[in-house]
Design a protein around this motif. Sequence first.
Motif, PDB file in Angstrom:
ATOM      1  N   GLY A  84       0.821  -1.201   0.000  1.00  0.00           N
ATOM      2  CA  GLY A  84       0.000   0.000   0.000  1.00  0.00           C
ATOM      3  C   GLY A  84       0.854   1.251   0.000  1.00  0.00           C
ATOM      4  O   GLY A  84       2.049   1.223  -0.320  1.00  0.00           O
ATOM      5  N   ASN A  85       0.258   2.365   0.360  1.00  0.00           N
ATOM      6  CA  ASN A  85       0.929   3.662   0.293  1.00  0.00           C
ATOM      7  C   ASN A  85       1.508   4.133   1.613  1.00  0.00           C
ATOM      8  O   ASN A  85       2.261   5.114   1.631  1.00  0.00           O
ATOM      9  N   ALA A  86       1.178   3.477   2.710  1.00  0.00           N
ATOM     10  CA  ALA A  86       1.661   3.926   4.016  1.00  0.00           C
ATOM     11  C   ALA A  86       3.175   3.869   4.076  1.00  0.00           C
ATOM     12  O   ALA A  86       3.793   2.854   3.773  1.00  0.00           O
ATOM     13  N   GLY A  87       3.788   4.985   4.434  1.00  0.00           N
ATOM     14  CA  GLY A  87       5.230   5.051   4.614  1.00  0.00           C
ATOM     15  C   GLY A  87       6.051   5.116   3.348  1.00  0.00           C
ATOM     16  O   GLY A  87       7.286   5.140   3.420  1.00  0.00           O
ATOM     17  N   VAL A  88       5.416   5.160   2.194  1.00  0.00           N
ATOM     18  CA  VAL A  88       6.146   5.200   0.922  1.00  0.00           C
ATOM     19  C   VAL A  88       6.578   6.643   0.652  1.00  0.00           C
ATOM     20  O   VAL A  88       5.753   7.566   0.659  1.00  0.00           O
ATOM     21  N   PHE A 134      -6.815  -0.439  -6.328  1.00  0.00           N
ATOM     22  CA  PHE A 134      -6.961   0.948  -6.777  1.00  0.00           C
ATOM     23  C   PHE A 134      -6.060   1.904  -5.987  1.00  0.00           C
ATOM     24  O   PHE A 134      -6.280   3.117  -6.005  1.00  0.00           O
ATOM     25  N   SER A 135      -5.055   1.364  -5.312  1.00  0.00           N
ATOM     26  CA  SER A 135      -4.252   2.188  -4.404  1.00  0.00           C
ATOM     27  C   SER A 135      -3.448   3.267  -5.118  1.00  0.00           C
ATOM     28  O   SER A 135      -3.050   4.252  -4.496  1.00  0.00           O
ATOM     29  N   GLU A 160       3.126  19.072  -9.852  1.00  0.00           N
ATOM     30  CA  GLU A 160       3.888  17.831  -9.965  1.00  0.00           C
ATOM     31  C   GLU A 160       3.384  16.793  -8.972  1.00  0.00           C
ATOM     32  O   GLU A 160       3.178  15.625  -9.322  1.00  0.00           O
ATOM     33  N   ALA A 161       3.164  17.210  -7.727  1.00  0.00           N
ATOM     34  CA  ALA A 161       2.666  16.274  -6.715  1.00  0.00           C
ATOM     35  C   ALA A 161       1.240  15.850  -7.022  1.00  0.00           C
ATOM     36  O   ALA A 161       0.879  14.681  -6.859  1.00  0.00           O
ATOM     37  N   ARG A 162       0.443  16.782  -7.475  1.00  0.00           N
ATOM     38  CA  ARG A 162      -0.974  16.512  -7.732  1.00  0.00           C
ATOM     39  C   ARG A 162      -1.165  15.410  -8.779  1.00  0.00           C
ATOM     40  O   ARG A 162      -2.085  14.599  -8.689  1.00  0.00           O
ATOM     41  N   SER A 163      -0.268  15.347  -9.761  1.00  0.00           N
ATOM     42  CA  SER A 163      -0.451  14.410 -10.865  1.00  0.00           C
ATOM     43  C   SER A 163      -0.363  12.960 -10.421  1.00  0.00           C
ATOM     44  O   SER A 163      -0.909  12.080 -11.085  1.00  0.00           O
ATOM     45  N   GLY A 164       0.332  12.704  -9.313  1.00  0.00           N
ATOM     46  CA  GLY A 164       0.494  11.315  -8.908  1.00  0.00           C
ATOM     47  C   GLY A 164       0.131  11.009  -7.478  1.00  0.00           C
ATOM     48  O   GLY A 164       0.280   9.867  -7.049  1.00  0.00           O
ATOM     49  N   TRP A 165      -0.329  12.023  -6.740  1.00  0.00           N
ATOM     50  CA  TRP A 165      -0.630  11.777  -5.329  1.00  0.00           C
ATOM     51  C   TRP A 165      -1.863  10.878  -5.214  1.00  0.00           C
ATOM     52  O   TRP A 165      -2.933  11.212  -5.698  1.00  0.00           O
ATOM     53  N   PRO A 166      -1.728   9.713  -4.578  1.00  0.00           N
ATOM     54  CA  PRO A 166      -2.847   8.778  -4.581  1.00  0.00           C
ATOM     55  C   PRO A 166      -3.984   9.197  -3.661  1.00  0.00           C
ATOM     56  O   PRO A 166      -3.773   9.847  -2.629  1.00  0.00           O
ATOM     57  N   LEU A 167      -5.170   8.821  -4.052  1.00  0.00           N
ATOM     58  CA  LEU A 167      -6.325   9.004  -3.184  1.00  0.00           C
ATOM     59  C   LEU A 167      -6.168   8.187  -1.909  1.00  0.00           C
ATOM     60  O   LEU A 167      -6.444   8.672  -0.806  1.00  0.00           O
ATOM     61  N   ALA A 168      -5.725   6.948  -2.038  1.00  0.00           N
ATOM     62  CA  ALA A 168      -5.651   6.035  -0.892  1.00  0.00           C
ATOM     63  C   ALA A 168      -4.466   6.389  -0.009  1.00  0.00           C
ATOM     64  O   ALA A 168      -3.319   6.391  -0.455  1.00  0.00           O
ATOM     65  N   SER A 169      -4.740   6.669   1.258  1.00  0.00           N
ATOM     66  CA  SER A 169      -3.659   6.883   2.207  1.00  0.00           C
ATOM     67  C   SER A 169      -3.027   5.549   2.594  1.00  0.00           C
ATOM     68  O   SER A 169      -1.871   5.500   3.006  1.00  0.00           O
ATOM     69  N   ASN A 170      -3.774   4.483   2.449  1.00  0.00           N
ATOM     70  CA  ASN A 170      -3.255   3.143   2.715  1.00  0.00           C
ATOM     71  C   ASN A 170      -3.485   2.276   1.476  1.00  0.00           C
ATOM     72  O   ASN A 170      -2.574   2.035   0.710  1.00  0.00           O
ATOM     73  N   ALA A 171      -4.705   1.828   1.275  1.00  0.00           N
ATOM     74  CA  ALA A 171      -5.006   1.005   0.101  1.00  0.00           C
ATOM     75  C   ALA A 171      -6.509   1.024  -0.164  1.00  0.00           C
ATOM     76  O   ALA A 171      -7.316   1.286   0.735  1.00  0.00           O
TER      77      ALA A 171
END
Length: 333
Positions: A84-88, A134-135, A160-171
Motif C-alpha cells: 500500500g501507500n503507508a510510509g512510501v 486501486f491504491s 507535480e505532486a498533484r499528478s500522482g498523489w494517490p487518493l488512498a492513504s493506505n489502500a
Amino acid sequence: MRVAAYDVGLSRSGPGLLLFDLRARKPPADIAAVLAVIRETRPDILLLTGFDQDFRGVALTALRARLAAGAGGIDYPFAYAPPGNAGVESGFDLDGDGRLRGAGDALGWGRFPGQGGMALLSRLPVDAEASHDFSGLPWADLPGARLPIRPHGAPVLDPEARSGWPLASNALWDVAVTLPGGRRLRLLASNPTPPLFDGPEQFNLLRNADEIRFWRLYLDGAAFPDSVGRMARLDGPFVLLGDLNTDPVAGAGDRAAIAALLAHPALRDPNPPRATARAGERALRLDYALPARELDAPDAAVFWPEPGEPLAELVAAGPAHRLVWVDLRFPDP
C-alpha cells in the motif's frame, strides 16, 4: 460464512520489530489479544488493518502460523496483501518542515513502507486475477475531488505532486473470493486516513472523506483503473469492509460522507449493537462490515466482552479498536 474487519493496532516503530514480537516465545499483550479475538470469533474472511506489512509478507506469514497453532487454531490458507501507500516516500515536503522523507511526507503517513498496512486473510480461495487494487489512483482523478487548499489560496499539492498523489492513504481493494460452487464474493476494503492532525487546509479530513466517497461512486457503477491498467467496476455481491475512521454522528471527520455511504441503496447497514465506552459514553463507530443489500445477513456484532466475561481483560489489553463481523448465508450451489 462470517466476514470481519479488525484494526489490530499491530504497528511498531521500525521495520522488522513486529516480526520479532510475533516470533517471541511469549507474545506481547497486544498480539495475544489479537490472536484470542480472532480464534474466538473465527471469521472465514478477515480484513486486518493497522498491521505492519513487509516486502515478502513474512510478518503476515508469522501471524497466520500463530493463529493456526495448537488447540482452537484457525487456518487461513489464502491471503491478499499487495503493498500500500503507508510510509512510501513521496519526494515532497508535504508537512512543510523543510525536510524530505519524514513520516508526514509519505504518500500515506508512516515511518517506513508498510507501517500500519492492510492484509486480507481468507479460508476460501482468493482470485488475485479477478481482484483490483486501486491504491495508485490519483486523488485528482476522483470525480469531484476536494483537494486541500492553503489559507492564502495556494494548493497544498503543487502540479507535480498533484499528478500522482494517490487518493488512498493506505489502500483501496476490490478482492474476489471464490465461494463453493464457483460464485464470487467481492470484498471492498480500505482504511482511510484518520481525519485528525490537520492544519487549516484540512488535508486529512478531505482525503478521508474522498476515500469514503470513492466507494459510493464505485457502488453507483463508476469504473476506475486498477494497478495494472484495467478499467474495473463492481461486479457481483460484495461486503464493504474496513476501519473508515469516521463516525456518522460524532467525532472528527466529514460525517456527511460516511452517512451518505451508509445510506447507499446498494448496501445494508446491519448496525450491530454498539458497545459503550467504559465511562458510560457512546463509543465511536469507526469500523464497518457492510454487506450488499441482496445478501442474506442474519447476524452481525462487535466483539466487545463486558467486564467479567471471558476474554474481557485480555481484549482490554489489546488494540483500541474492536473486531466487527457480519454473517452471510448463501443458498446451496
